[in-house]
Design a protein around this motif. Sequence first.
Motif, mmCIF file in Angstrom:
data_model
loop_
_atom_site.group_PDB
_atom_site.id
_atom_site.type_symbol
_atom_site.label_atom_id
_atom_site.label_comp_id
_atom_site.label_asym_id
_atom_site.label_seq_id
_atom_site.Cartn_x
_atom_site.Cartn_y
_atom_site.Cartn_z
ATOM 1 N N ALA A 163 0.883 -1.747 0.261
ATOM 2 C CA ALA A 163 -0.073 -0.238 -0.011
ATOM 3 C C ALA A 163 0.968 1.153 0.079
ATOM 4 C CB ALA A 163 -0.517 -0.237 1.460
ATOM 5 N N VAL A 164 -0.097 2.204 -1.013
ATOM 6 C CA VAL A 164 0.845 3.435 -0.254
ATOM 7 C C VAL A 164 1.220 4.210 1.094
ATOM 8 C CG1 VAL A 164 1.136 6.052 -1.555
ATOM 9 C CG2 VAL A 164 1.134 4.293 -2.726
ATOM 10 N N LYS A 165 1.881 4.525 1.315
ATOM 11 C CA LYS A 165 1.942 4.918 3.010
ATOM 12 C C LYS A 165 1.753 6.592 2.649
ATOM 13 C CE LYS A 165 5.662 4.739 5.830
ATOM 14 N NZ LYS A 165 6.877 4.174 6.402
ATOM 15 N N ILE A 200 -20.440 -3.517 3.971
ATOM 16 C CA ILE A 200 -19.480 -4.033 2.452
ATOM 17 C C ILE A 200 -19.106 -3.575 1.567
ATOM 18 C CG2 ILE A 200 -20.807 -6.597 1.677
ATOM 19 C CD1 ILE A 200 -23.241 -6.634 3.412
ATOM 20 N N ARG A 201 -17.837 -4.426 1.510
ATOM 21 C CA ARG A 201 -16.571 -3.080 0.039
ATOM 22 C C ARG A 201 -16.339 -4.389 -0.604
ATOM 23 N NH1 ARG A 201 -15.746 0.965 -2.307
ATOM 24 N NH2 ARG A 201 -14.328 0.667 -3.333
ATOM 25 N N ASP A 202 -15.310 -5.377 0.127
ATOM 26 C CA ASP A 202 -14.931 -6.149 -1.174
ATOM 27 C C ASP A 202 -15.427 -7.805 -0.402
ATOM 28 O OD1 ASP A 202 -13.988 -5.996 1.721
ATOM 29 O OD2 ASP A 202 -11.718 -4.713 1.535
ATOM 30 N N ALA A 262 -6.300 -5.770 3.912
ATOM 31 C CA ALA A 262 -7.298 -5.545 5.062
ATOM 32 C C ALA A 262 -7.878 -4.075 3.725
ATOM 33 C CB ALA A 262 -6.378 -4.150 5.553
ATOM 34 N N SER A 263 -7.789 -3.735 2.619
ATOM 35 C CA SER A 263 -8.081 -2.737 1.717
ATOM 36 C C SER A 263 -8.331 -3.188 -0.155
ATOM 37 C CB SER A 263 -7.190 -1.499 2.044
ATOM 38 O OG SER A 263 -5.782 -2.086 1.511
ATOM 39 N N GLY A 264 -8.629 -4.479 0.115
ATOM 40 C CA GLY A 264 -9.682 -4.523 -1.388
ATOM 41 C C GLY A 264 -10.149 -3.672 -1.946
ATOM 42 N N ALA A 274 -13.659 -2.535 -3.926
ATOM 43 C CA ALA A 274 -14.845 -2.493 -4.003
ATOM 44 C C ALA A 274 -15.648 -3.883 -4.855
ATOM 45 C CB ALA A 274 -15.191 -1.157 -4.556
ATOM 46 N N LEU A 275 -16.459 -4.099 -4.212
ATOM 47 C CA LEU A 275 -16.828 -5.399 -4.816
ATOM 48 C C LEU A 275 -17.809 -4.557 -6.166
ATOM 49 C CD1 LEU A 275 -18.031 -7.712 -1.913
ATOM 50 C CD2 LEU A 275 -16.497 -8.269 -4.231
ATOM 51 N N GLY A 276 -18.481 -5.379 -6.898
ATOM 52 C CA GLY A 276 -19.723 -4.985 -8.246
ATOM 53 C C GLY A 276 -20.460 -5.132 -8.377
#
Length: 482
Positions: free
Chosen positions: A84-86, A129-131, A220-222, A224-226
Amino acid sequence: MESKKEKTFKFVVVGGGIAGVTCVEQLSSQFPSEAVALVTAGPHIKAVTNYKQVSRRLEEFDVEEKPSSVLEEKYPNLTIIHSAVKSLRTRTHCVETADGRVFGYEKLCICSGARPKLLTQENPHVLGIRDTDSAQEFQKRLAKAKRIVVVGNGGIALELVYEVRRCEVIWAVKDKAIGNTFFDAGAAQFLIPSLEADKEQAAAPCKRQRFTTEEPAPDASGSALGPDWHRGIELRGAEQGSRRVSVEYQCEVEHIFTLEEFLVSSKQTPKPDTAGSWPVYVQLTNGETFGCDFVVSATGVVPNTEPFLHGNNFSLADDGGLRVDDHMMTSETDVYAAGDACSACWEHSPLWQQMRLWTQARQMGWYAGRCMAADVLSEPIDLDFCFELFSHVTKFFNYKVVLLGKFNAQGLGSDHELLVRCTKGREYVKVVLSGGRMVGAVLIGETDLEETFENLILNRMDLTAYGEELLNPDIDIEDYFD
Ligand code: FAD
């Protein structure tokens, strides 16, 4: 950070979702001999497959989660950086990743997406709900649940309440009607019987291909689902029977209590059937309190911008997105943004608005790539025509839904009229007219009208003379305007 730069790339794109992947594909193919990097937190990327242009502006595609090696094999000039970009230093043109590496860029595009706007942070009884991970966590908890409270009135809430079975759903919406983000009260009325119909019988085959995911990603930050995010997973609770949804209109969440808090708060008067012991209690602004197993917070998203802000001078929109101009450029030199992370702040066409959707993530990613290329080549570039007319195809409650232009008369005030045709259980057609011209439409069901209406909107034809005939089911409107 400057001295530690491991490598400098011509182009760096952050985010392996639809926007980032489309952008990086555009750049890698246009500049095969330049070094391009994709920095993404997860091991998988989102790839657009089966892309189909349905009409001049409407497009349909499937999205597949694939290992990122697929992209590297296709583009030898592309490096994928799995971290991840920090932080970002726009002054020295470099990004630092969570694993401590520093990479330089000439042009950067931020496509870091968005995350659910949670009702409350760090409450184990409130899920967003996101990923893939969060969808699976939801499924796991639903399997043991007898009642859940869903809060929110956008696309995710709509799909969720329709899909959940064997568990009572209390659906709290802040508007007078369901689905307010996508349509008006009339369309909501058309859809409501689907919520009441027995799910086992009513479930018709879904024509759209499924969105499939592989094993859950450990990040931890996948992405977004679609569309169809729920189709790969069974959404069943612990009760018998099928769907049981009650809608609480025009209310928001006032307070969320744990069982302990609820018991000490003697002022609360829950509905008799909620008096038992639930892990969590939700008090709504309409005075009702419901006990439930958990709460699903589906109240919109917040753009992921934090890692990029510190030490830089980004201009942010009210919704928290990075403001971009008509070249997808942020307020920082050589930094572009696309997809859910950005807010389109150019003067929009009167028929377009930004909505954080898959289609727009693809369009913006592609256009941002072209703008970055045009900038490097010092070539002019006009705003792409996909931003001329808002268009979206989706499915709600198993009906095909097409939204065009100002489908909800957004921004038109009282300066519009509506024509509606509705056949219960089959179709709902709404046309928005302004100054005699069609400026928007909602088409629910297999109406076959999308192409004709899209043309009528784009042609700006004065339709005053046709009046209500426009929706006369006995007239073949396609022939009429041929
Ligand atoms: P994302 O897909 O979120 O990708 C962001 C990427 O950035 C991810 O790969 C992430 O790992 C990475 N990232 C984040 N932070 C960093 C960092 N600091 N460093 C490196 N990488 C980072 N849209 C529709 O059109 N139709 C639907 O039916 C629909 N249903 C949906 C259902 C659900 C449950 C959800 C959550 C969304 C839905 N959407 C739908 C919205 C759609 O999924 C998003 O608009 C779209 O995926 C946005 O794409 P994106 O590339 O901008 O962001």
